[in-house]
Every structure is written in structure tokens, then in C-alpha cells.
Design a protein around this motif. Structure first.
Motif, short mmCIF file in Angstrom:
data_model
loop_
_atom_site.label_atom_id
_atom_site.label_comp_id
_atom_site.label_asym_id
_atom_site.label_seq_id
_atom_site.Cartn_x
_atom_site.Cartn_y
_atom_site.Cartn_z
N VAL A 111 0.70 -1.07 -0.05
CA VAL A 111 -0.10 0.00 0.12
C VAL A 111 0.75 1.14 0.08
CG1 VAL A 111 -1.64 1.32 1.27
CG2 VAL A 111 -1.91 -0.99 1.14
N VAL A 112 1.87 1.41 0.78
CA VAL A 112 2.96 2.36 0.87
C VAL A 112 3.59 2.41 -0.32
CG1 VAL A 112 4.69 3.40 2.35
CG2 VAL A 112 2.65 2.31 3.44
N TRP A 113 4.12 1.41 -0.74
CA TRP A 113 5.03 1.66 -1.89
C TRP A 113 4.46 1.79 -3.16
CZ3 TRP A 113 7.18 -3.29 -4.72
CH2 TRP A 113 8.04 -2.95 -5.83
N ARG A 114 3.51 0.80 -3.55
CA ARG A 114 2.90 0.83 -5.07
C ARG A 114 1.62 1.83 -4.91
NH1 ARG A 114 5.99 -0.62 -8.56
NH2 ARG A 114 4.06 -1.24 -10.04
N GLY A 115 1.32 2.34 -3.71
CA GLY A 115 0.09 3.13 -3.80
C GLY A 115 0.71 4.64 -3.74
N ARG A 116 1.87 4.81 -4.09
CA ARG A 116 2.45 6.21 -4.20
C ARG A 116 2.06 6.82 -5.66
NH1 ARG A 116 8.77 5.55 -3.74
NH2 ARG A 116 8.22 3.89 -4.87
N PRO A 117 1.63 7.85 -5.64
CA PRO A 117 1.30 8.49 -6.86
C PRO A 117 2.45 8.46 -7.82
CG PRO A 117 1.09 10.08 -5.27
CD PRO A 117 1.37 9.07 -4.59
N VAL A 118 2.06 8.15 -9.09
CA VAL A 118 3.25 8.39 -10.15
C VAL A 118 3.45 9.88 -10.42
CG1 VAL A 118 3.94 7.67 -12.27
CG2 VAL A 118 2.60 6.08 -10.90
N HIS A 119 4.81 10.25 -10.54
CA HIS A 119 4.92 11.75 -10.77
C HIS A 119 4.80 11.90 -12.19
CE1 HIS A 119 7.50 15.37 -11.24
NE2 HIS A 119 7.26 15.31 -9.87
N ARG A 120 4.29 12.95 -12.49
CA ARG A 120 4.05 13.36 -13.92
C ARG A 120 4.98 13.30 -14.82
NH1 ARG A 120 0.38 18.95 -13.42
NH2 ARG A 120 -1.41 18.10 -12.22
N THR A 121 6.46 13.45 -14.33
CA THR A 121 7.44 13.52 -15.20
C THR A 121 7.94 11.94 -15.56
OG1 THR A 121 8.58 15.47 -14.28
CG2 THR A 121 10.10 13.92 -15.60
N ALA A 122 7.69 11.06 -14.73
CA ALA A 122 7.68 9.81 -14.65
C ALA A 122 6.56 9.13 -15.61
CB ALA A 122 7.61 8.85 -13.47
N ARG A 123 5.51 9.63 -15.58
CA ARG A 123 4.44 9.10 -16.62
C ARG A 123 4.75 9.58 -17.90
NH1 ARG A 123 0.44 10.68 -12.44
NH2 ARG A 123 -0.02 12.42 -13.78
N ALA A 124 5.37 10.71 -18.08
CA ALA A 124 5.80 11.38 -19.30
C ALA A 124 6.93 10.52 -20.09
CB ALA A 124 6.07 12.75 -19.46
N LEU A 125 7.86 10.01 -19.16
CA LEU A 125 8.91 9.23 -19.81
C LEU A 125 8.48 7.83 -20.05
CD1 LEU A 125 11.78 10.48 -17.18
CD2 LEU A 125 11.60 10.92 -19.59
N ALA A 126 7.48 7.25 -19.25
CA ALA A 126 6.95 6.10 -19.64
C ALA A 126 6.35 5.89 -20.82
CB ALA A 126 5.98 5.41 -18.32
N ARG A 127 5.85 7.19 -21.52
CA ARG A 127 5.10 7.07 -22.46
C ARG A 127 5.81 7.21 -23.63
NH1 ARG A 127 0.65 11.35 -20.48
NH2 ARG A 127 -0.61 10.04 -19.26
N ARG A 128 6.98 7.56 -23.61
CA ARG A 128 7.88 7.70 -24.60
C ARG A 128 8.53 6.35 -25.19
NH1 ARG A 128 11.61 13.04 -22.52
NH2 ARG A 128 9.83 14.33 -22.55
#
Length: 324
Positions: free
Chosen positions: A307-324
Motif C-alpha cells: 500500500v505504501v510502496w505501490r500506492g504512491r502517486p506516479v510523478h508526472r515526469t515519470a508518466r511522461a517518460l514511460a509514454r515515450r
């Protein structure tokens, strides 16, 4: 432009798309990173061609061929891989984010269960005669467990495991569905189950059966209690949507919270199945009490650690990089 000229100009791209779909099958990742990108480009181009063909050549065999090609490509690019990705993403991150996004409700659910449990334990230890009257008949044996623990044959263990799993799911779903009663039934489910657990523990310890009680619940109890709390969290989300809808109508507020609440309840079912398995097969004398307690404590830490580890919100920058 005639259909024949249009087909001649675009045929190479359509044939490349068909070849890519054949290589990919139902797994576009087989094409590799560049191949997947190219598949997306070819799909978008074919969709544009289909829009043009429908406008200029309605009813032509060319348009029907394009429709079939675009449907196949869309299924490969979005539907099939999307369903798999969504399923995996939910159980690896989405479920945990749903639990973590309302920390005050997590705290409230724990207090509603843990508070009565502490009070029930004190009651059972100090006034066992009166406290014993609270325990339903099916739980009477838990207050006086055998010192060596349950010793079931495989068939009995399987049947007991199934009954426990069903009961756990039922309690958790009551806590979840009780949200529609403005949380009254949810609060009752958390309060009563916490009080019952505390009273049983207090009676067992007061009678000198503390070790036997630990053997009875330690392997599965921490995770089982966590699942009941999670059901309470889902129910409290629904209740809060009804109690404090804000500027929304209550129906709209309820609809907005219904999906996350159902996701929480559905994501908890595998853990409840695990609880039933552990209660059927890991509470007997074959395992030392220390091993059982370590197993239960580890599962508790793993669950809330996720819950603590995987429940953290994904940072916007990380999401942007993941889409590339």
C-alpha cells in the motif's frame, strides 16, 4: 479520384499493416519497440483512409476491405493488449493506489475495528462470564482452542478452508456494501468483528490458552483482519460520498465513488482466498507457533508495505517518460 487509383496509391501501406498484424498475432510486443510504433502509424493512416473511403466510395468492396483491416488493427493496438495491460496494472499498482489515496479513511477503518478489539480483550479477560455471552455458537470453540492446534486430515482441511474463505468474503462484502446505508452497516461490521475478536482473545488468554489462541489465528489473522479493514475502507468511501457529496448531487457523487470502491472490493478477493487457505492448512500442530506467527506478520507487512510502496502517486515526469 476513382477507387482503383486510391487503392493503387495506398495498397503498399495496407499490405504492410496486414503483414505486421500477421507477425504480431494477439501480442503486438512481438514486433519490438520500433515495430509497435510503426504498427500504430499504419493503423492511424488506415483509419484516415477508411474515413476518406466511406465518404467517397460508400458501398464499394474497397471500403469493406478497409473496414475489416482497421478493426483488426484497432484490436491489436488497443483492445487486446489494453485489457491485459489494464489487468496487470490494476493488481500491481491500481489496487494499492486506491487504498492509499484516502489515508484518513484507512485510519478510520482501523480505529473502528482495533478500538473495539482492545476493549473486547479487556472485557473478556476481566469479566469472562458476561463476555462469553457475546460469542455466537460457531465461535465458541475459538475461545477454548486445543493446545496442540487443529489437526485436520486433507479433506477436512480443504472443506474448512473453503468455509473460512466464504465467511471472510461475506464479512468483507458486508463491510463494503454497508456503505450504501450511509455507512451504518459498515461501521457495525467493523465494530462487531473487532469486538468479537477481542473478546475471544481475552477469554482465551484469561483461561491460560494464549499460546493455543496464537496458534489458531497467527498465520492468517493479520491478513484476514486487513482484508476486513479494506472492505470497510471501500464501504466508507461510498458512505462519505452520500454524506458529503459537496456540490454534486448524491447520485452523481455515489457513481463517482462506486467504481473505486468496487475495485477495492474485487482486488481484495485473492487475499481472502489466501486467508482461507492458510486457516485450513497452516493452523495445525505441524508448524511451530513461531513459524505461524512469522508467516502472519510477514504477510501483514507485505500487504501494507505494498500500500505504501505501490500506492504512491506516479510523478508526472515519470508518466511522461514511460509514454515515450
Amino acid at each position: 479520384m476513382s477507387p482503383e487509383r486510391f487503392a493503387a496509391e495506398r495498397a503498399a501501406a495496407w499490405e504492410e499493416l496486414e503483414a505486421s498484424l500477421l507477425r504480431a498475432g494477439d501480442r503486438p510486443e512481438r514486433l519490438g519497440r520500433n515495430g509497435v510504433r510503426r504498427l500504430g502509424e499504419l493503423y492511424r493512416a488506415a483509419a484516415a483512409d477508411l474515413a476518406f473511403a466511406r465518404r467517397r466510395f460508400p458501398g464499394e468492396p474497397l471500403t469493406r476491405r478497409l473496414e475489416a483491416l482497421v478493426l483488426r488493427a484497432r484490436a491489436a493496438v488497443y483492445a487486446r493488449s489494453g485489457r491485459r495491460a489494464s489487468f496487470v496494472a490494476f493488481f500491481t499498482r491500481g489496487y494499492w493506489r486506491r487504498l492509499a489515496e484516502r489515508p484518513l479513511l484507512v485510519l478510520a477503518a482501523w480505529l473502528l475495528l482495533a478500538g473495539p478489539a482492545v476493549a473486547g480483550a479487556a472485557w473478556g479477560a476481566t469479566d469472562p462470564a458476561t463476555a462469553a455471552g457475546l460469542i455466537p455458537a460457531q465461535f465458541q470453540a475459538a475461545a477454548d482452542p486445543p493446545a496442540e492446534g487443529r489437526d485436520y486430515d486433507p479433506a477436512t482441511a480443504s472443506a474448512f478452508s473453503f468455509s473460512v474463505m466464504f465467511n471472510n468474503i461475506q464479512v468483507t462484502l458486508i463491510a463494503f456494501a454497508g456503505g450504501i446505508t450511509f455507512g451504518v452497516l459498515t461501521v457495525y461490521a467493523l465494530f462487531f468483528n473487532g469486538l468479537l475478536l477481542g473478546v475471544i482473545g481475552g477469554l482465551a488468554v484469561g483461561a491460560g490458552n494464549g499460546t493455543a489462541f496464537l496458534r489458531l489465528i497467527s498465520s492468517h489473522g493479520p491478513l484476514e483482519i486487513s482484508c476486513i479493514v479494506v472492505g470497510g475502507i471501500a464501504g466508507l468511501r461510498i458512505a462519505w460520498a452520500l454524506i458529503r457529496p459537496g456540490s454534486l448531487r448524491r447520485v452523481t457523487s455515489l457513481r463517482r465513488e462506486a467504481v473505486p470502491a468496487v475495485e477495492i472490493a474485487a482486488g481484495t478477493i485473492p487475499w481472502l482466498v489466501l486467508c482461507g487457505f492458510l486457516e485450513g492448512f497452516a493452523t495445525g500442530p505441524d508448524l511451530p507457533v513461531a513459524v505461524q506467527a512469522t508467516l502472519g506478520g510477514t504477510l501483514f507487512v507485505v500487504f501494507w508495505g505494498l500500500v505504501v510502496w505501490r500506492g504512491r502517486p506516479v510523478h508526472r515526469t515519470a508518466r511522461a517518460l514511460a509514454r515515450r
